[in-house]
Write a protein that holds these residues in place. Structure first.
Motif, mmCIF file in Angstrom:
data_model
loop_
_atom_site.group_PDB
_atom_site.id
_atom_site.type_symbol
_atom_site.label_atom_id
_atom_site.label_comp_id
_atom_site.label_asym_id
_atom_site.label_seq_id
_atom_site.Cartn_x
_atom_site.Cartn_y
_atom_site.Cartn_z
ATOM 1 N N GLY A 1 40.362 2.172 64.409
ATOM 2 C CA GLY A 1 40.993 0.849 64.453
ATOM 3 C C GLY A 1 40.300 -0.014 65.491
ATOM 4 N N PRO A 2 39.097 -0.504 65.199
ATOM 5 C CA PRO A 2 38.358 -1.264 66.219
ATOM 6 C C PRO A 2 39.115 -2.494 66.725
ATOM 7 C CG PRO A 2 37.223 -1.353 64.066
ATOM 8 C CD PRO A 2 38.320 -0.362 63.942
ATOM 9 N N ASP A 3 39.911 -3.113 65.872
ATOM 10 C CA ASP A 3 40.670 -4.280 66.297
ATOM 11 C C ASP A 3 41.693 -3.889 67.368
ATOM 12 O OD1 ASP A 3 40.455 -6.943 65.571
ATOM 13 O OD2 ASP A 3 42.417 -6.913 64.597
ATOM 14 N N TYR A 4 42.277 -2.712 67.220
ATOM 15 C CA TYR A 4 43.216 -2.217 68.231
ATOM 16 C C TYR A 4 42.482 -1.846 69.500
ATOM 17 C CZ TYR A 4 47.262 -2.562 65.329
ATOM 18 O OH TYR A 4 48.279 -3.078 64.594
ATOM 19 N N THR A 5 41.324 -1.202 69.346
ATOM 20 C CA THR A 5 40.577 -0.804 70.540
ATOM 21 C C THR A 5 40.174 -2.031 71.336
ATOM 22 O OG1 THR A 5 39.756 1.165 69.453
ATOM 23 C CG2 THR A 5 38.516 0.408 71.362
ATOM 24 N N TRP A 6 39.740 -3.073 70.635
ATOM 25 C CA TRP A 6 39.257 -4.246 71.385
ATOM 26 C C TRP A 6 40.352 -5.276 71.629
ATOM 27 C CZ3 TRP A 6 36.476 -5.580 75.036
ATOM 28 C CH2 TRP A 6 36.162 -6.927 75.267
ATOM 29 N N TRP A 7 40.785 -6.015 70.588
ATOM 30 C CA TRP A 7 41.663 -7.162 70.841
ATOM 31 C C TRP A 7 43.032 -6.773 71.372
ATOM 32 C CZ3 TRP A 7 39.270 -11.201 71.889
ATOM 33 C CH2 TRP A 7 38.120 -11.568 71.193
ATOM 34 N N HIS A 8 43.610 -5.714 70.818
ATOM 35 C CA HIS A 8 44.943 -5.308 71.298
ATOM 36 C C HIS A 8 44.821 -4.247 72.380
ATOM 37 C CE1 HIS A 8 46.588 -7.558 67.965
ATOM 38 N NE2 HIS A 8 45.740 -6.927 67.178
ATOM 39 N N GLY A 9 43.594 -3.881 72.725
ATOM 40 C CA GLY A 9 43.356 -2.804 73.683
ATOM 41 C C GLY A 9 42.596 -3.274 74.910
ATOM 42 N N PHE A 10 41.273 -3.045 74.905
ATOM 43 C CA PHE A 10 40.491 -3.326 76.114
ATOM 44 C C PHE A 10 40.550 -4.779 76.569
ATOM 45 C CE2 PHE A 10 38.453 0.805 75.432
ATOM 46 C CZ PHE A 10 38.526 1.275 76.731
ATOM 47 N N TYR A 11 40.606 -5.683 75.619
ATOM 48 C CA TYR A 11 40.698 -7.094 76.008
ATOM 49 C C TYR A 11 41.901 -7.280 76.938
ATOM 50 C CZ TYR A 11 41.795 -12.041 75.727
ATOM 51 O OH TYR A 11 42.099 -13.333 76.064
ATOM 52 N N GLU A 12 43.050 -6.729 76.554
ATOM 53 C CA GLU A 12 44.259 -6.899 77.367
ATOM 54 C C GLU A 12 44.230 -6.023 78.617
ATOM 55 O OE1 GLU A 12 47.728 -6.493 74.863
ATOM 56 O OE2 GLU A 12 47.416 -8.524 74.104
ATOM 57 N N VAL A 13 43.688 -4.812 78.480
ATOM 58 C CA VAL A 13 43.594 -3.939 79.657
ATOM 59 C C VAL A 13 42.819 -4.668 80.761
ATOM 60 C CG1 VAL A 13 42.575 -1.811 80.589
ATOM 61 C CG2 VAL A 13 43.735 -1.745 78.383
ATOM 62 N N ALA A 14 41.653 -5.199 80.399
ATOM 63 C CA ALA A 14 40.797 -5.836 81.400
ATOM 64 C C ALA A 14 41.454 -7.097 81.951
ATOM 65 C CB ALA A 14 39.440 -6.167 80.790
ATOM 66 N N GLN A 15 41.947 -7.937 81.044
ATOM 67 C CA GLN A 15 42.556 -9.197 81.464
ATOM 68 C C GLN A 15 43.731 -8.942 82.416
ATOM 69 O OE1 GLN A 15 44.925 -11.747 80.877
ATOM 70 N NE2 GLN A 15 43.525 -13.484 81.096
ATOM 71 N N HIS A 16 44.571 -7.983 82.056
ATOM 72 C CA HIS A 16 45.769 -7.742 82.869
ATOM 73 C C HIS A 16 45.451 -6.977 84.148
ATOM 74 C CE1 HIS A 16 48.328 -8.396 79.009
ATOM 75 N NE2 HIS A 16 47.789 -9.500 79.481
ATOM 76 N N PHE A 17 44.437 -6.127 84.100
ATOM 77 C CA PHE A 17 44.034 -5.423 85.319
ATOM 78 C C PHE A 17 43.559 -6.430 86.366
ATOM 79 C CE2 PHE A 17 40.771 -3.346 87.946
ATOM 80 C CZ PHE A 17 41.477 -2.246 88.420
ATOM 81 N N TYR A 18 42.625 -7.285 85.970
ATOM 82 C CA TYR A 18 42.032 -8.219 86.943
ATOM 83 C C TYR A 18 42.957 -9.378 87.303
ATOM 84 C CZ TYR A 18 37.444 -6.032 86.216
ATOM 85 O OH TYR A 18 36.408 -5.159 86.154
ATOM 86 N N PHE A 19 43.704 -9.888 86.300
ATOM 87 C CA PHE A 19 44.394 -11.161 86.545
ATOM 88 C C PHE A 19 45.920 -11.045 86.612
ATOM 89 C CE2 PHE A 19 40.161 -12.091 85.012
ATOM 90 C CZ PHE A 19 39.694 -12.814 86.099
ATOM 91 N N LYS A 20 46.454 -9.824 86.476
ATOM 92 C CA LYS A 20 47.886 -9.622 86.720
ATOM 93 C C LYS A 20 48.077 -8.523 87.767
ATOM 94 C CE LYS A 20 50.863 -10.072 82.999
ATOM 95 N NZ LYS A 20 51.270 -9.716 81.616
ATOM 96 N N PHE A 21 47.590 -7.317 87.431
ATOM 97 C CA PHE A 21 47.860 -6.169 88.293
ATOM 98 C C PHE A 21 47.310 -6.362 89.713
ATOM 99 C CE2 PHE A 21 46.846 -1.947 89.980
ATOM 100 C CZ PHE A 21 48.119 -1.400 89.989
ATOM 101 N N ILE A 22 46.014 -6.709 89.805
ATOM 102 C CA ILE A 22 45.401 -6.869 91.140
ATOM 103 C C ILE A 22 46.071 -8.000 91.941
ATOM 104 C CG2 ILE A 22 43.214 -7.480 92.329
ATOM 105 C CD1 ILE A 22 42.893 -4.714 91.261
ATOM 106 N N PRO A 23 46.242 -9.200 91.355
ATOM 107 C CA PRO A 23 46.931 -10.251 92.127
ATOM 108 C C PRO A 23 48.361 -9.861 92.531
ATOM 109 C CG PRO A 23 45.882 -11.202 90.174
ATOM 110 C CD PRO A 23 45.724 -9.729 90.070
ATOM 111 N N GLU A 24 49.084 -9.160 91.654
ATOM 112 C CA GLU A 24 50.457 -8.763 92.011
ATOM 113 C C GLU A 24 50.448 -7.744 93.150
ATOM 114 O OE1 GLU A 24 52.306 -7.608 88.284
ATOM 115 O OE2 GLU A 24 51.954 -9.624 87.482
#
Ligand code: HEC
Ligand code: HEC
Length: 220
Positions: A144-167
């Motif tokens: 499921g490449p769409d899950y791996t990327w758009w629903h997966g790594f895209y969100e993992v990276a975005q939320h790691f850098y721009f939610k988790f770290i700032p919080e």
């Protein structure tokens, strides 16, 4: 698909496409039907950080025995090479550092509210591994490449850098801040944050970036 047949052995009674049961439970020429859905699974893809299961080599062979009724062995090998690399990328780049930071926060009692899940960062961390991180891993396990990327790594990276770290930084703890600073400064996978885009593009072209990530592809 021969779905109405009494006997349903992959590679004998049907070849068209696998269902969940074909891969995880049904009989092959070499294996009996099983309700132990763990018998063909080599990774734990549910956990915050993925680890190989006990006796994973045999379990992987059991699954490859299913694949090779419809595909050549090299197709199955290619699939596992990609899956292992994806899981390692998720683990080493995001899951291990996020878990370490979260443990430090809890050990130092930095959260304001006492109940589990009563602080924002607890939700952010949980969704990182339990939602988007799992989708990335399961998508890679099951084509499921769409899950791996758009629903997966895209969100993992975005939320790691721009939610988790700032919080985590909002907690204003010197030790937590130092751990984050060190991660972003010392880990080559995170150093991109400090570099200009044109240098990053050059590093992609000249192969420097590939060197950083090649360790993911080393065998087992
Ligand atoms: C083509 C074969 C195939 C099909 C079809 C398939 N799976 Fe999978 N599944 C896999 C492989 C391969 C893995 C990863 C195995 C490993 O860890 O070595 C996996 C992993 C999983 C996991 C992760 C378990 C864990 O925590 O590690 C779950 C849950 C799962 N499958 C459920 C399903 C369900 C439900 C369906 C049907 C909707 C399905 N699978 C269809 C091959 C398949
Ligand atoms: C019952 C037969 C069958 C089994 C069993 C089976 N596959 Fe497939 N697989 C297919 C067919 C048919 C396609 C082509 C689907 C299409 O083109 O839409 C396919 C497609 C694929 C693809 C390409 C997906 C894509 O996005 O292009 C991969 C990778 C793959 N299979 C790997 C595996 C692996 C790994 C296993 C074992 C865990 C497995 N398959 C088990 C029949 C099977």
């Amino acid at each position: 698909m021969n779905l109405k047949a009494d006997r349903w052995v992959v590679g004998q009674d049907y070849f068209e496409a696998p269902t969940c049961a074909s891969c995880h439970m049904s009989a092959t020429r070499k294996q009996k039907v099983t309700h132990d859905v763990g018998a063909r699974i080599s990774w734990n893809l549910r956990a915050p950080i993925s680890r190989k299961q006990k006796n994973w080599q045999q379990k992987r062979k059991n699954m490859e025995d299913v694949c090779t009724n419809c595909h050549g062995q090299s197709f199955a090998d290619g699939h596992y090479y990609q899956l292992d690399a994806t899981v390692k990328l998720y683990n080493e780049k995001f899951a291990v550092p996020a878990t370490k930071i979260m443990k430090l926060i809890k050990k130092k009692h930095l959260l304001t509210n006492p109940a589990a899940f009563s602080n924002k960062i607890e939700w952010t961390y949980w969704e990182l591994w339990h939602h988007e991180g799992r989708r990335a891993r399961h998508g890679a396990a099951m084509f499921g490449p769409d899950y791996t990327w758009w629903h997966g790594f895209y969100e993992v990276a975005q939320h790691f850098y721009f939610k988790f770290i700032p919080e985590a930084r909002e907690l204003n703890d010197p030790e937590v801040n130092a751990a984050i600073d060190k991660l972003l400064k010392d880990d080559p996978m995170h150093q991109w944050l400090q570099k200009p885009t044109k240098d990053l593009k050059a590093a992609i072209k000249n192969g420097e970036m590939q060197k950083i990530y090649r360790k993911m592809f080393s065998t087992q």
